[in-house]
Write a protein that holds these residues in place. Structure first.
Motif, PDB file in Angstrom:
ATOM      1  N   ASP A   1      -8.432  -5.674  -8.955  1.00 25.74           N
ATOM      2  CA  ASP A   1      -7.657  -5.217  -7.797  1.00 25.74           C
ATOM      3  C   ASP A   1      -7.011  -3.864  -8.075  1.00 25.74           C
ATOM      4  O   ASP A   1      -7.011  -2.972  -7.213  1.00 25.74           O
ATOM      5  CB  ASP A   1      -6.551  -6.225  -7.458  1.00 25.74           C
ATOM      6  N   GLU A   2      -6.450  -3.714  -9.284  1.00 25.77           N
ATOM      7  CA  GLU A   2      -5.800  -2.459  -9.644  1.00 25.77           C
ATOM      8  C   GLU A   2      -6.800  -1.304  -9.696  1.00 25.77           C
ATOM      9  O   GLU A   2      -6.518  -0.196  -9.220  1.00 25.77           O
ATOM     10  CB  GLU A   2      -5.086  -2.605 -10.993  1.00 25.77           C
ATOM     11  N   VAL A   3      -7.960  -1.547 -10.297  1.00 23.91           N
ATOM     12  CA  VAL A   3      -8.982  -0.491 -10.367  1.00 23.91           C
ATOM     13  C   VAL A   3      -9.409  -0.077  -8.968  1.00 23.91           C
ATOM     14  O   VAL A   3      -9.536   1.127  -8.665  1.00 23.91           O
ATOM     15  CB  VAL A   3     -10.197  -0.966 -11.189  1.00 23.91           C
ATOM     16  N   LEU A   4      -9.596  -1.028  -8.087  1.00 22.54           N
ATOM     17  CA  LEU A   4     -10.015  -0.704  -6.721  1.00 22.54           C
ATOM     18  C   LEU A   4      -8.914   0.046  -5.972  1.00 22.54           C
ATOM     19  O   LEU A   4      -9.208   0.957  -5.179  1.00 22.54           O
ATOM     20  CB  LEU A   4     -10.397  -1.979  -5.980  1.00 22.54           C
ATOM     21  N   ARG A   5      -7.664  -0.311  -6.204  1.00 23.09           N
ATOM     22  CA  ARG A   5      -6.571   0.453  -5.595  1.00 23.09           C
ATOM     23  C   ARG A   5      -6.615   1.909  -6.077  1.00 23.09           C
ATOM     24  O   ARG A   5      -6.453   2.847  -5.290  1.00 23.09           O
ATOM     25  CB  ARG A   5      -5.209  -0.152  -5.956  1.00 23.09           C
ATOM     26  N   PHE A   6      -6.803   2.047  -7.387  1.00 22.23           N
ATOM     27  CA  PHE A   6      -6.835   3.393  -7.969  1.00 22.23           C
ATOM     28  C   PHE A   6      -7.974   4.217  -7.374  1.00 22.23           C
ATOM     29  O   PHE A   6      -7.777   5.375  -6.979  1.00 22.23           O
ATOM     30  CB  PHE A   6      -6.982   3.288  -9.482  1.00 22.23           C
ATOM     31  N   LEU A   7      -9.150   3.631  -7.306  1.00 18.59           N
ATOM     32  CA  LEU A   7     -10.314   4.358  -6.792  1.00 18.59           C
ATOM     33  C   LEU A   7     -10.150   4.727  -5.324  1.00 18.59           C
ATOM     34  O   LEU A   7     -10.691   5.737  -4.860  1.00 18.59           O
ATOM     35  CB  LEU A   7     -11.585   3.524  -6.983  1.00 18.59           C
ATOM     36  N   ALA A   8      -9.388   3.911  -4.603  1.00 19.69           N
ATOM     37  CA  ALA A   8      -9.159   4.180  -3.178  1.00 19.69           C
ATOM     38  C   ALA A   8      -7.946   5.074  -2.944  1.00 19.69           C
ATOM     39  O   ALA A   8      -7.613   5.390  -1.792  1.00 19.69           O
ATOM     40  CB  ALA A   8      -8.976   2.862  -2.431  1.00 19.69           C
ATOM     41  N   GLY A   9      -7.269   5.486  -4.022  1.00 20.79           N
ATOM     42  CA  GLY A   9      -6.116   6.356  -3.888  1.00 20.79           C
ATOM     43  C   GLY A   9      -4.860   5.649  -3.424  1.00 20.79           C
ATOM     44  O   GLY A   9      -3.915   6.293  -2.926  1.00 20.79           O
ATOM     45  N   ARG A  10      -4.820   4.310  -3.604  1.00 21.76           N
ATOM     46  CA  ARG A  10      -3.642   3.546  -3.185  1.00 21.76           C
ATOM     47  C   ARG A  10      -2.701   3.349  -4.381  1.00 21.76           C
ATOM     48  O   ARG A  10      -3.125   3.433  -5.539  1.00 21.76           O
ATOM     49  CB  ARG A  10      -4.051   2.185  -2.613  1.00 21.76           C
TER      50      ARG A  10
END
Length: 325
Positions: free
Chosen positions: A301-310
């Motif tokens: 979840d954290e990696v996906l947030r990071f990749l999405a700029g969240r």
């Protein structure tokens, strides 16, 4: 071009932590490579790390390197990546909040089991001690009527205090960074370490190992424990003078439940394995099947947030790094 995410976990840990669905979620958002090869780590934008990941090579966070995020599936990160990497802009996230829930549950279980001497009774029963002799053993004590001292208002210390509240016990807390208002919100009375040791029936350790906390429970502090006190350590062995604590347990002055040791794996001839007054477990306070899967899911979840700029939800900032475990 897709971001390059290197999953730097060994096969066994990866299988326990990352479900196939979580790996699929990563693969849908990035170019995923599974490898412990230092060359691969140096070429990563994001590294997913774990307990078996070696310290990241300096080349991975040198000036001009691609690495932007280390997403750790465990709690402690200081062995893995130095402060210098954060100073150069590498962001770090971990799952200490997930682990805290499991460790706090284990700590409360250990407190209750220790107060009721359930392991001692079960061991004696297995050894065929006569039923009448078992009934004549000193009875256990109610948690409700005890004073519990929490050393360290860390995530785990706070989660433990939260779980203790329904039992109605009195709670003391020692943490130099905790003010009275925060302590009151946790349902605890802030005190200095000496008073906590002197007044507590149970002492539960939840502090990180830092220069200021290493050996904080020394021989003098062990001697200050009230007779019959129960010491529960689900944090780190380096917080305590193990020789002094073991001697106190063997002498019958205190009882100990410990999940952490100076040497791990614990040698087969180590006295902690068989000392009277001690219940020893093999560093499993955070280890549940549910927790392992949650570690992986929260990390992804954290990696996906990071990749999405969240915004990240579990980031270790540069300021927090110095007091992190």
């Amino acid at each position: 071009m897709s971001a390059r995410v290197v999953v730097a976990l060994g096969d066994e840990l990866r299988g326990r932590v990352l479900a196939g669905a979580d790996l699929d979620r990563l693969a849908a958002a990035a170019d995923v490579v599974v490898s412990l090869d230092p060359a691969e780590l140096t070429a990563a934008d994001v590294c997913v790390t774990g307990w078996d990941t070696p310290p990241l090579p300096p080349s991975s966070y040198a000036d001009g390197a691609r690495l932007r995020l280390v997403a750790h599936t465990g709690g402690s990160v200081r062995y893995l990546i130095p402060a210098a990497a954060l100073d150069r802009g590498v962001r770090v996230t971990q799952v200490a909040a997930v682990l805290a829930e499991a460790v706090a549950e284990f700590a409360v279980m250990s407190i209750i089991a220790g107060l009721r001497d359930s392991v001692g009774f079960a061991t004696a029963l297995r050894a065929s001690e006569p039923w009448a002799d078992l009934a004549a053993r000193p009875p256990g004590r109610l948690l409700r009527d005890r004073t519990v001292g929490i050393v360290g208002a860390s995530r785990t210390g706070r989660a433990t205090l939260h779980r203790l509240r329904p039992f109605g016990c009195r709670c003391l807390v020692y943490d130099p960074f905790l003010d009275k208002a925060d302590a009151a919100a946790l349902g605890a009375e802030p005190v200095d370490l000496q008073r906590l040791l002197r007044d507590s029936d149970v002492v539960s350790l939840h502090a990180p190992v830092l220069p200021a906390t290493r050996g904080m429970i020394g021989a003098a502090q062990v001697a200050a424990l009230r007779p019959g006190a129960l010491v529960v350590n689900t944090a780190r062995s380096a917080l305590v003078d193990g020789v002094a604590l073991l001697a106190a347990a063997r002498a019958g002055r205190v009882r100990v439940v410990t999940d952490v040791f100076d040497a791990e794996p614990l040698p087969v001839d180590d006295p902690w394995r068989r000392a009277d007054g001690v219940v020893a477990t093999p560093h499993i306070a955070a280890l549940t099947a549910d927790t392992l899967r949650e570690q992986g899911a929260v990390t992804v979840d954290e990696v996906l947030r990071f990749l999405a700029g969240r915004p990240l939800e579990h980031e270790i900032t540069r300021a927090a790094y110095d007091t992190a475990a």
